[in-house]
Scaffold this motif. Sequence first.
Motif, PDB file in Angstrom:
ATOM      1  N   ILE A  43       0.831  -1.199   0.000  1.00  0.00           N
ATOM      2  CA  ILE A  43       0.000   0.000   0.000  1.00  0.00           C
ATOM      3  C   ILE A  43       0.870   1.255   0.000  1.00  0.00           C
ATOM      4  CG2 ILE A  43      -1.896  -1.190   1.197  1.00  0.00           C
ATOM      5  CD1 ILE A  43      -1.114   0.428   3.735  1.00  0.00           C
ATOM      6  N   GLY A  44       0.222   2.383  -0.133  1.00  0.00           N
ATOM      7  CA  GLY A  44       0.917   3.673  -0.129  1.00  0.00           C
ATOM      8  C   GLY A  44       0.131   4.646  -0.976  1.00  0.00           C
ATOM      9  N   PRO A  45       0.270   5.939  -0.679  1.00  0.00           N
ATOM     10  CA  PRO A  45      -0.481   6.931  -1.452  1.00  0.00           C
ATOM     11  C   PRO A  45      -0.076   6.943  -2.926  1.00  0.00           C
ATOM     12  CG  PRO A  45       0.969   7.995   0.169  1.00  0.00           C
ATOM     13  CD  PRO A  45       1.071   6.535   0.395  1.00  0.00           C
ATOM     14  N   ASN A  46      -0.841   7.608  -3.761  1.00  0.00           N
ATOM     15  CA  ASN A  46      -0.531   7.726  -5.190  1.00  0.00           C
ATOM     16  C   ASN A  46       0.890   8.269  -5.354  1.00  0.00           C
ATOM     17  OD1 ASN A  46      -3.809   8.697  -5.310  1.00  0.00           O
ATOM     18  ND2 ASN A  46      -3.111   7.022  -6.555  1.00  0.00           N
ATOM     19  N   GLY A  47       1.620   7.629  -6.269  1.00  0.00           N
ATOM     20  CA  GLY A  47       2.967   8.104  -6.562  1.00  0.00           C
ATOM     21  C   GLY A  47       4.021   7.696  -5.545  1.00  0.00           C
ATOM     22  N   SER A  48       3.688   6.768  -4.632  1.00  0.00           N
ATOM     23  CA  SER A  48       4.646   6.402  -3.585  1.00  0.00           C
ATOM     24  C   SER A  48       5.679   5.376  -4.059  1.00  0.00           C
ATOM     25  CB  SER A  48       3.902   5.887  -2.350  1.00  0.00           C
ATOM     26  OG  SER A  48       3.042   4.828  -2.695  1.00  0.00           O
ATOM     27  N   GLY A  49       5.452   4.774  -5.240  1.00  0.00           N
ATOM     28  CA  GLY A  49       6.464   3.859  -5.779  1.00  0.00           C
ATOM     29  C   GLY A  49       6.027   2.407  -5.891  1.00  0.00           C
ATOM     30  N   LYS A  50       4.750   2.117  -5.633  1.00  0.00           N
ATOM     31  CA  LYS A  50       4.274   0.722  -5.633  1.00  0.00           C
ATOM     32  C   LYS A  50       4.461   0.063  -7.002  1.00  0.00           C
ATOM     33  CE  LYS A  50       0.072   1.992  -4.452  1.00  0.00           C
ATOM     34  NZ  LYS A  50       0.260   3.463  -4.448  1.00  0.00           N
ATOM     35  N   THR A  51       3.950   0.713  -8.042  1.00  0.00           N
ATOM     36  CA  THR A  51       4.053   0.126  -9.385  1.00  0.00           C
ATOM     37  C   THR A  51       5.517   0.075  -9.838  1.00  0.00           C
ATOM     38  OG1 THR A  51       1.821   0.814  -9.960  1.00  0.00           O
ATOM     39  CG2 THR A  51       3.273   0.335 -11.790  1.00  0.00           C
ATOM     40  N   THR A  52       6.296   1.079  -9.468  1.00  0.00           N
ATOM     41  CA  THR A  52       7.725   1.071  -9.815  1.00  0.00           C
ATOM     42  C   THR A  52       8.407  -0.148  -9.188  1.00  0.00           C
ATOM     43  OG1 THR A  52       7.704   3.475  -9.916  1.00  0.00           O
ATOM     44  CG2 THR A  52       9.858   2.425  -9.753  1.00  0.00           C
ATOM     45  N   LEU A  53       8.044  -0.444  -7.941  1.00  0.00           N
ATOM     46  CA  LEU A  53       8.641  -1.615  -7.281  1.00  0.00           C
ATOM     47  C   LEU A  53       8.258  -2.901  -8.010  1.00  0.00           C
ATOM     48  CD1 LEU A  53      10.291  -2.840  -4.995  1.00  0.00           C
ATOM     49  CD2 LEU A  53       8.253  -2.818  -3.559  1.00  0.00           C
ATOM     50  N   VAL A  54       6.979  -3.070  -8.348  1.00  0.00           N
ATOM     51  CA  VAL A  54       6.602  -4.318  -9.028  1.00  0.00           C
ATOM     52  C   VAL A  54       7.181  -4.355 -10.451  1.00  0.00           C
ATOM     53  CG1 VAL A  54       4.551  -4.659  -7.596  1.00  0.00           C
ATOM     54  CG2 VAL A  54       4.302  -3.701  -9.858  1.00  0.00           C
ATOM     55  N   ASN A  55       7.384  -3.205 -11.062  1.00  0.00           N
ATOM     56  CA  ASN A  55       8.056  -3.190 -12.368  1.00  0.00           C
ATOM     57  C   ASN A  55       9.503  -3.671 -12.253  1.00  0.00           C
ATOM     58  OD1 ASN A  55       5.959  -2.350 -14.021  1.00  0.00           O
ATOM     59  ND2 ASN A  55       6.394  -0.177 -13.740  1.00  0.00           N
ATOM     60  N   CYS A  56      10.146  -3.344 -11.148  1.00  0.00           N
ATOM     61  CA  CYS A  56      11.519  -3.825 -10.938  1.00  0.00           C
ATOM     62  C   CYS A  56      11.526  -5.331 -10.647  1.00  0.00           C
ATOM     63  CB  CYS A  56      12.195  -3.076  -9.789  1.00  0.00           C
ATOM     64  SG  CYS A  56      12.597  -1.361 -10.182  1.00  0.00           S
ATOM     65  N   ILE A  57      10.444  -5.841 -10.051  1.00  0.00           N
ATOM     66  CA  ILE A  57      10.355  -7.278  -9.770  1.00  0.00           C
ATOM     67  C   ILE A  57      10.025  -8.059 -11.046  1.00  0.00           C
ATOM     68  CG2 ILE A  57       9.109  -9.065  -8.473  1.00  0.00           C
ATOM     69  CD1 ILE A  57       8.608  -6.889  -6.291  1.00  0.00           C
ATOM     70  N   SER A  58       9.106  -7.512 -11.860  1.00  0.00           N
ATOM     71  CA  SER A  58       8.681  -8.234 -13.072  1.00  0.00           C
ATOM     72  C   SER A  58       9.682  -8.070 -14.215  1.00  0.00           C
ATOM     73  CB  SER A  58       7.309  -7.745 -13.529  1.00  0.00           C
ATOM     74  OG  SER A  58       7.417  -6.440 -14.073  1.00  0.00           O
ATOM     75  N   GLY A  59      10.542  -7.053 -14.115  1.00  0.00           N
ATOM     76  CA  GLY A  59      11.550  -6.845 -15.156  1.00  0.00           C
ATOM     77  C   GLY A  59      11.196  -5.758 -16.155  1.00  0.00           C
ATOM     78  N   ALA A  60      10.041  -5.110 -15.983  1.00  0.00           N
ATOM     79  CA  ALA A  60       9.675  -4.005 -16.873  1.00  0.00           C
ATOM     80  C   ALA A  60      10.644  -2.832 -16.686  1.00  0.00           C
ATOM     81  CB  ALA A  60       8.248  -3.563 -16.601  1.00  0.00           C
ATOM     82  N   ARG A 241       2.548   7.136  11.045  1.00  0.00           N
ATOM     83  CA  ARG A 241       3.128   7.617   9.777  1.00  0.00           C
ATOM     84  C   ARG A 241       2.275   7.186   8.582  1.00  0.00           C
ATOM     85  NH1 ARG A 241       9.300   6.205   9.228  1.00  0.00           N
ATOM     86  NH2 ARG A 241       9.152   7.606   7.436  1.00  0.00           N
ATOM     87  N   VAL A 242       1.674   5.995   8.692  1.00  0.00           N
ATOM     88  CA  VAL A 242       0.816   5.510   7.607  1.00  0.00           C
ATOM     89  C   VAL A 242      -0.429   6.386   7.529  1.00  0.00           C
ATOM     90  CG1 VAL A 242      -0.596   3.569   6.811  1.00  0.00           C
ATOM     91  CG2 VAL A 242       1.689   3.155   7.776  1.00  0.00           C
ATOM     92  N   GLN A 243      -1.028   6.658   8.687  1.00  0.00           N
ATOM     93  CA  GLN A 243      -2.239   7.480   8.700  1.00  0.00           C
ATOM     94  C   GLN A 243      -1.952   8.873   8.162  1.00  0.00           C
ATOM     95  OE1 GLN A 243      -4.043   7.151  12.566  1.00  0.00           O
ATOM     96  NE2 GLN A 243      -4.492   4.980  12.263  1.00  0.00           N
ATOM     97  N   GLU A 244      -0.807   9.411   8.531  1.00  0.00           N
ATOM     98  CA  GLU A 244      -0.395  10.735   8.066  1.00  0.00           C
ATOM     99  C   GLU A 244      -0.189  10.736   6.550  1.00  0.00           C
ATOM    100  OE1 GLU A 244       3.387  13.538   9.014  1.00  0.00           O
ATOM    101  OE2 GLU A 244       2.762  12.162  10.600  1.00  0.00           O
ATOM    102  N   ALA A 245       0.452   9.684   6.035  1.00  0.00           N
ATOM    103  CA  ALA A 245       0.715   9.605   4.591  1.00  0.00           C
ATOM    104  C   ALA A 245      -0.601   9.603   3.810  1.00  0.00           C
ATOM    105  CB  ALA A 245       1.519   8.347   4.276  1.00  0.00           C
ATOM    106  N   TYR A 246      -1.594   8.899   4.336  1.00  0.00           N
ATOM    107  CA  TYR A 246      -2.881   8.832   3.632  1.00  0.00           C
ATOM    108  C   TYR A 246      -3.682  10.107   3.779  1.00  0.00           C
ATOM    109  CZ  TYR A 246      -2.489   4.219   1.762  1.00  0.00           C
ATOM    110  OH  TYR A 246      -2.087   3.155   1.008  1.00  0.00           O
ATOM    111  N   LEU A 247      -3.599  10.735   4.955  1.00  0.00           N
ATOM    112  CA  LEU A 247      -4.326  11.996   5.154  1.00  0.00           C
ATOM    113  C   LEU A 247      -3.747  13.092   4.284  1.00  0.00           C
ATOM    114  CD1 LEU A 247      -4.942  12.084   9.005  1.00  0.00           C
ATOM    115  CD2 LEU A 247      -6.630  11.859   7.168  1.00  0.00           C
ATOM    116  N   GLY A 248      -2.441  12.986   4.041  1.00  0.00           N
ATOM    117  CA  GLY A 248      -1.752  14.027   3.263  1.00  0.00           C
ATOM    118  C   GLY A 248      -2.127  14.042   1.794  1.00  0.00           C
TER     119      GLY A 248
END
Length: 249
Positions: A43-60, A241-248
């Motif tokens: 999880i993580g707010p928009n733009g936090s790097g989730k898809t980038t991380l899975v792209n590094c795992i899948s090889g994209a 910190r998680v709650q703050e990240a989402y509220l932000g």
Amino acid sequence: MTTPAAPREPLLRIEALTKNFGGFIALDNINVDIAKGERFGLIGPNGSGKTTLVNCISGALRPNKGNVVFAGADITLLPPNRRSHRGIARSFQIPRPFRSMTVLENLMVALDFAGNRELLETEAHRRDAAMSILSRIGLTTRATVPTAVLTQVELRKMELARALATGPKLLISDEAMAGLSTSEVDEVLDLLMSLGGEDIAIIMIEHIMQAVMRFSQRVMCLDAGRIIAIGAPSEVMANARVQEAYLGT
Ligand SMILES: Nc1ncnc2c1ncn2[C@@H]1O[C@H](COP(=O)(O)OP(=O)(O)OP(=O)(O)O)[C@@H](O)[C@H]1O
Ligand SMILES: [Mg+2]
């Protein structure tokens, strides 16, 4: 102190992974292990790097620094198709089947691409293998209809079936629930959870928090490319910190 458990080889090990886009740091020194069969929520707010991380795992994407180790082998520099052969499958947010083909035909094509030639050399073998996957995913009754007539939730299931055709040890699901009703989300979750029981590890990226909570054995929260919390779902959700990240956002 209890006796430490025997060291267990993780299925996936992310070591000191950093990814920059120009001067922008999308992932900053990420370290995490994922166990065989683990249900892992990302999880993580928009733009936090989730898809980038899975792209590094899948090889994209290739990281700028760090390593991706899968089933004991360093795969950091392998292209996506070689990772797929080793057992990493990815299910995308937007299902892209061949719409004029039937569900069964689509799956037979997926099996052909997966390239398990010895087991699946005849059309009859491929058909059996495809039917067995459709049965695992609950789509048997839809085998002979064109995918163009499938409902949203059926398309999501078919996308999962196509991922299963590669015989994965790790399945990455990036927002596979978007646009589904509450009961449909539960249906897809049940499916994903049953795959965990088959020893397929699953990384689930999801904005629907109830789904993440129900699904995950562990949750990791990213913010601005860094891990701000990792652990049991309830602990991570309660983290300030998680709650703050989402509220932000
Ligand atoms: N190819 C790219 N080139 C430049 N910047 C990129 C690229 N891909 C991602 N980024 C940036 O990296 C950051 C992380 O993006 P990423 O897509 O990983 O976020 P995310 O956590 O998946 O967000 P979302 O929840 O919106 O899907 C964002 O600021 C994004 O703009
Ligand atoms: Mg994303």
